[in-house]
Design an enzyme around this catalytic site. Structure first.
Site, PDB file in Angstrom:
ATOM      1  N   SER A  27      43.773  47.257  49.650  1.00  0.00           N
ATOM      2  CA  SER A  27      44.837  47.202  50.652  1.00  0.00           C
ATOM      3  C   SER A  27      45.126  48.582  51.228  1.00  0.00           C
ATOM      4  O   SER A  27      45.286  48.750  52.444  1.00  0.00           O
ATOM      5  CB  SER A  27      46.105  46.620  50.031  1.00  0.00           C
ATOM      6  OG  SER A  27      45.892  45.290  49.595  1.00  0.00           O
ATOM      7  N   GLU A 322      49.126  37.584  45.089  1.00  0.00           N
ATOM      8  CA  GLU A 322      47.727  37.819  44.764  1.00  0.00           C
ATOM      9  C   GLU A 322      47.483  37.901  43.253  1.00  0.00           C
ATOM     10  O   GLU A 322      46.348  37.818  42.798  1.00  0.00           O
ATOM     11  CB  GLU A 322      47.218  39.081  45.443  1.00  0.00           C
ATOM     12  CG  GLU A 322      47.831  40.365  44.934  1.00  0.00           C
ATOM     13  CD  GLU A 322      47.477  41.556  45.809  1.00  0.00           C
ATOM     14  OE1 GLU A 322      46.988  42.548  45.260  1.00  0.00           O
ATOM     15  OE2 GLU A 322      47.679  41.483  47.041  1.00  0.00           O
ATOM     16  N   ARG A 394      39.187  36.154  43.421  1.00  0.00           N
ATOM     17  CA  ARG A 394      40.202  36.066  42.370  1.00  0.00           C
ATOM     18  C   ARG A 394      40.046  34.796  41.531  1.00  0.00           C
ATOM     19  O   ARG A 394      40.469  34.761  40.376  1.00  0.00           O
ATOM     20  CB  ARG A 394      41.596  36.192  42.968  1.00  0.00           C
ATOM     21  CG  ARG A 394      41.780  37.500  43.713  1.00  0.00           C
ATOM     22  CD  ARG A 394      43.180  38.032  43.693  1.00  0.00           C
ATOM     23  NE  ARG A 394      43.324  39.176  44.596  1.00  0.00           N
ATOM     24  CZ  ARG A 394      43.029  40.424  44.285  1.00  0.00           C
ATOM     25  NH1 ARG A 394      42.560  40.713  43.078  1.00  0.00           N
ATOM     26  NH2 ARG A 394      43.188  41.400  45.159  1.00  0.00           N
ATOM     27  N   LYS A 419      33.599  41.270  46.986  1.00  0.00           N
ATOM     28  CA  LYS A 419      34.547  41.381  48.094  1.00  0.00           C
ATOM     29  C   LYS A 419      35.485  42.561  47.892  1.00  0.00           C
ATOM     30  O   LYS A 419      35.814  43.279  48.847  1.00  0.00           O
ATOM     31  CB  LYS A 419      35.342  40.077  48.204  1.00  0.00           C
ATOM     32  CG  LYS A 419      36.294  39.991  49.373  1.00  0.00           C
ATOM     33  CD  LYS A 419      36.960  38.630  49.396  1.00  0.00           C
ATOM     34  CE  LYS A 419      37.667  38.393  50.718  1.00  0.00           C
ATOM     35  NZ  LYS A 419      38.813  39.285  50.946  1.00  0.00           N
TER      36      LYS A 419
END
Length: 442
Positions: A27, A322, A394, A419
């Site tokens: 991020s 997340e 995830r 990813k």
């Protein structure tokens, strides 16, 4: 297309005990790369993540004219040059499955003088883009939708400018819709006022992260509420200052390793855990403590030790959605039920994470009910199965956590972890002191 290669998730034959160093935050890397590309002078980013998502961001920024060079363990970013007087040749940007590319870059593309088409992997074409498109149109930017309304592919007809002023955005489905506007707002002609008009606002820490990065490059960004109690941000136009920055490690990606300590009664230390951070992953300290782990700091290292008991948890994860797959994996191994709430927005991520987790955990023996905005997880005797990841990194790491305790668990497409964590398998096997030649892809 989903790879049918199966990875035999290794079982821990003893408590894990390892020092883990995770790469830079995805991020933060995305935000710093974009701001550096929008600045007036070159920047240097150290510790930036190299993964599929950040490679896609790099490609997008380079197509718009920035130059990004890896040199001496740093990423040097030369900004996008001023737009030409006449429209440039049309460009196409492929977003893959990267939400940061598909949601952040279109607003930057409005500052390009010419047409920029955005497309992505097939699952990306189902992810909501309505607020991005609406925000662009509120800025006077023409957008053509080529597929389903409010979805990729789209073409942004950039004119080289944004007008600023007041924008109303419904960011109920993703905080990225707010960050999308804020990151480029300093380049607008006038001060920008952004008001969130949705019923809920998930992942607020990610928006705080955006605001903090803006302040670090010299841009004034304030956050308050308007007379109706709605979240509001104001950004003053200004020159984006070049930076020489070290990107924090990705605390969300540290989660599966910390969970391994809880699952195996082991101890994991994560190096360079920041004292103060806007990353949602910092919430693992509280969440894992509530689930029965011992959590403490030793200088800049965060340590987690499993105690032999994993407690179920009732948690509102709306601000840290997340983290849900990792917490759900531990909940499946717990000694009592768990309810994870406030995460309805996860239906619009790489896959519908709530549906996927409910399906796969139930298949393993932990009866999991889909709620409107979360999951209810009832632990039970677990057994090996083929765990589908739905091209979601995830989901893959959640499966690896459960596999530490459940023999014969096979994971479809463990490579999807590239990813955001390119060497997840190598790091996982190293943590277990397992020979990669013995436990790898089948």
């Amino acid at each position: 297309m989903v790879s049918e290669v199966l990875w035999n998730a290794p079982v821990a034959d003893r408590p894990v005990d390892a020092l883990v160093r995770v790469p830079g935050s995805k991020s933060l890397t995305a935000r710093w790369m974009l701001l550096a590309a929008a600045a007036q002078q070159p920047s240097e980013l150290r510790g930036a993540l190299v993964s599929r998502d950040t490679r896609l961001m790099r490609d997008a920024l380079e197509r718009l004219g920035a130059i990004l060079e890896a040199r001496d363990d740093a990423l040097l970013v030369t900004p996008i040059p001023p737009p030409p007087e006449h429209p440039a040749a049309p460009l196409e940007i492929h977003t893959g499955l990267a939400g940061t590319v598909m949601r952040f870059v279109p607003m930057l593309a409005a500052l390009h003088h010419g047409d920029v088409r955005f497309t992505g992997d097939e699952p990306a074409l189902a992810r909501p883009m309505d607020p991005v498109i609406d925000a662009l149109r509120q800025q006077g930017v023409e957008v053509t939708e080529h597929g389903a309304p409010g979805r990729l592919p789209i073409t942004v007809h950039g004119t080289g400018r944004l007008r600023g002023g007041r924008i109303e955005v419904d960011s109920s489905a993703s905080s990225q819709f707010i960050s999308n506007v804020l990151l480029v707002a300093a380049r607008a002609d006038d001060a920008l006022e952004l008001v969130h008009v949705g019923d809920k606002l998930p992942s607020l820490p990610h928006i705080d992260m955006t605001a903090e990065t803006l302040r670090e490059v010299g841009i004034e960004c304030t956050h308050d509420t308007d007379e109706q109690g709605r979240h509001r941000w104001r950004v003053t136009p200004g020159e984006i200052r070049p930076v020489s920055i070290v990107v924090e490690p990705d605390l969300s990606n540290a989660g599966p390793f910390l969970a391994a300590a809880v699952a195996t009664e082991g101890t994991i230390a994560v190096d360079d855990w920041p004292e103060v951070t806007t990353q949602p992953g910092d919430a693992y300290r509280e969440l894992l403590t509530r689930m029965g782990a011992e959590v403490w700091r030793e200088g800049r290292t965060l340590c987690v030790r499993g105690t032999g008991r994993i407690r179920g948890i009732d948690a509102d994860l709306s601000a840290v959605g997340e983290l849900t797959p990792t917490i759900a994996a531990l909940a499946a191994l717990a000694d009592s039920p768990s309810t994870l709430r406030g995460v309805g927005h996860l239906r619009g991520h790489e896959t519908d994470r709530l549906k996927a987790l409910a399906t796969e955990l139930t298949k393993l023996g932990a009866r999991t009910l889909e709620l409107e905005d979360g999951l209810e997880i009832h632990p039970g005797p677990l057994h090996g199965e083929v765990f589908e990841t739905y091209e979601d990194h995830r989901l893959a790491t959640a499966a690896a956590i459960i596999g530490l305790r459940v023999p014969d668990l096979q994971v479809i497409d463990i490579g999807t972890t590239q990813k955001t964590l390119p060497d997840f398998v190598g790091m996982w096997l190293s943590m277990l002191h397992t020979d990669p030649l013995e436990d790898g892809e089948a």
